[in-house]
Design a protein around this motif. Sequence first.
Motif, mmCIF file in Angstrom:
data_model
loop_
_atom_site.group_PDB
_atom_site.id
_atom_site.type_symbol
_atom_site.label_atom_id
_atom_site.label_comp_id
_atom_site.label_asym_id
_atom_site.label_seq_id
_atom_site.Cartn_x
_atom_site.Cartn_y
_atom_site.Cartn_z
ATOM 1 N N SER A 106 13.590 10.000 -1.521
ATOM 2 C CA SER A 106 14.087 9.179 -0.401
ATOM 3 C C SER A 106 15.595 8.980 -0.442
ATOM 4 N N THR A 119 17.073 7.900 7.856
ATOM 5 C CA THR A 119 15.787 8.404 7.383
ATOM 6 C C THR A 119 15.507 7.909 5.967
ATOM 7 N N LYS A 122 14.316 4.369 6.181
ATOM 8 C CA LYS A 122 12.949 4.351 6.713
ATOM 9 C C LYS A 122 11.950 4.774 5.643
ATOM 10 N N ASP A 123 12.268 5.857 4.895
ATOM 11 C CA ASP A 123 11.373 6.325 3.836
ATOM 12 C C ASP A 123 11.180 5.250 2.769
ATOM 13 N N SER A 125 11.472 2.039 3.125
ATOM 14 C CA SER A 125 10.728 0.900 3.668
ATOM 15 C C SER A 125 9.231 1.174 3.749
ATOM 16 N N ARG A 126 8.881 2.452 3.759
ATOM 17 C CA ARG A 126 7.470 2.842 3.884
ATOM 18 C C ARG A 126 6.893 3.376 2.571
ATOM 19 N N LEU A 129 3.390 2.892 1.874
ATOM 20 C CA LEU A 129 2.489 3.308 2.943
ATOM 21 C C LEU A 129 2.241 4.809 2.960
ATOM 22 N N ASN A 130 3.289 5.597 2.654
ATOM 23 C CA ASN A 130 3.095 7.049 2.718
ATOM 24 C C ASN A 130 4.251 7.744 1.998
ATOM 25 N N THR A 133 9.807 11.693 3.786
ATOM 26 C CA THR A 133 9.948 12.809 4.720
ATOM 27 C C THR A 133 10.046 14.151 4.015
#
Length: 362
Positions: A106, A119, A122-123, A125-126, A129-130, A133
């Motif tokens: 990330s 990006t 965002k990566d 923060s998630r 969850l997953n 990218t």
Amino acid sequence: MKRIVFLDYIRVFACFLVMVVHASENFYGAPGSTDMAGPQSYLATEADRLWVAVYDGFSRMAVPLFMIVSAFLLAPMKEGQTMWQFYRQRCLRILPPFFIFMILYSTLPMLWGQLDAATSIKDMSRIFLNFPTLAGHFWFMYPLISLYLFIPIISPWLRKATAKEERFFIGLFVLSTYMPYLNRWCGEVWGQCFWNEYHMLWYFSGYLGYLVLAHYIRVHLAWSRSKRLIVGTVLMLVGAVWTIYSFYVQATPGELHSTPVIEIGWAFCTINCVLLTTGTFLMFTCIKRPEAPKMVTDLSKLSYGMYLMHIFWLGLWVTVFKQTLELPTVAAIPCIAVVTFVSCFVTTKVISFIPGSKWIIG
């Protein structure tokens, strides 16, 4: 615990095949895609079509082999071990390196311009969850964790199940592996519809089938070494031809394709992939050496870390062999895979000398 030699060989083989798969994906990703295939695929030439089909198709056994190895070692869980003890051991083994590399994927690619700050944020923060990218290969961790979560649930049944009962389960699993083809040619079947994905064989499908298959081979399959070798070779060859051809026959060069469509036979729980994986596993069980060479053992022990980091190295060697040297596809794919494999081994070996390295590379 004494090492099971043939499983060390399988880990090394499967780890290398993962890198062959991802090396191949650089030759059929649509323009603008990353190091891994995206939703659309594009084969530039007939050579790309042939060699991607051969290299990538044959290597699709990698993920199921890892699943079978884990199940072979861990299912059923040890007598007297509680569910929570099992979960604790597994979590400490795989989660710290997993999250460390999630953070690295990330952030680090921003240094060479492959990832922008938005990006990256965002990566991050998630992260619970997953996968990030640029770490698409981490999809594998989630079904593996799911398998670990289920092992304590299925262990009591595995201890008591007869060979016939396990064959019944495996038979339903095998039947479920025809579902991708049935859906392609027959539409929705066995209760599927737009508001219900849980078809009749849902609970016998997926990687759980490989878990039961691994236990059956370990506990109930009493074939001789020669029979395992012969049957394994036949299953492997049939599965390999089927898996390779399923891609080749659809991937017309010069056309944009839907990746899930042309990869229908490359799904890990299709009948051809089960044949390919089962045959190969049976062949490896014929290895009866008292111990593996030190290099094989080292590679096996480091395979988790090698898997986690290999996309970092892969992109570099794709640039070298595909873009700078412009090797033909038949040579470029194995060169990328081999040099990536070696680079990952050297890197993980160096890291292994650092105190506490198990939290980084497993």
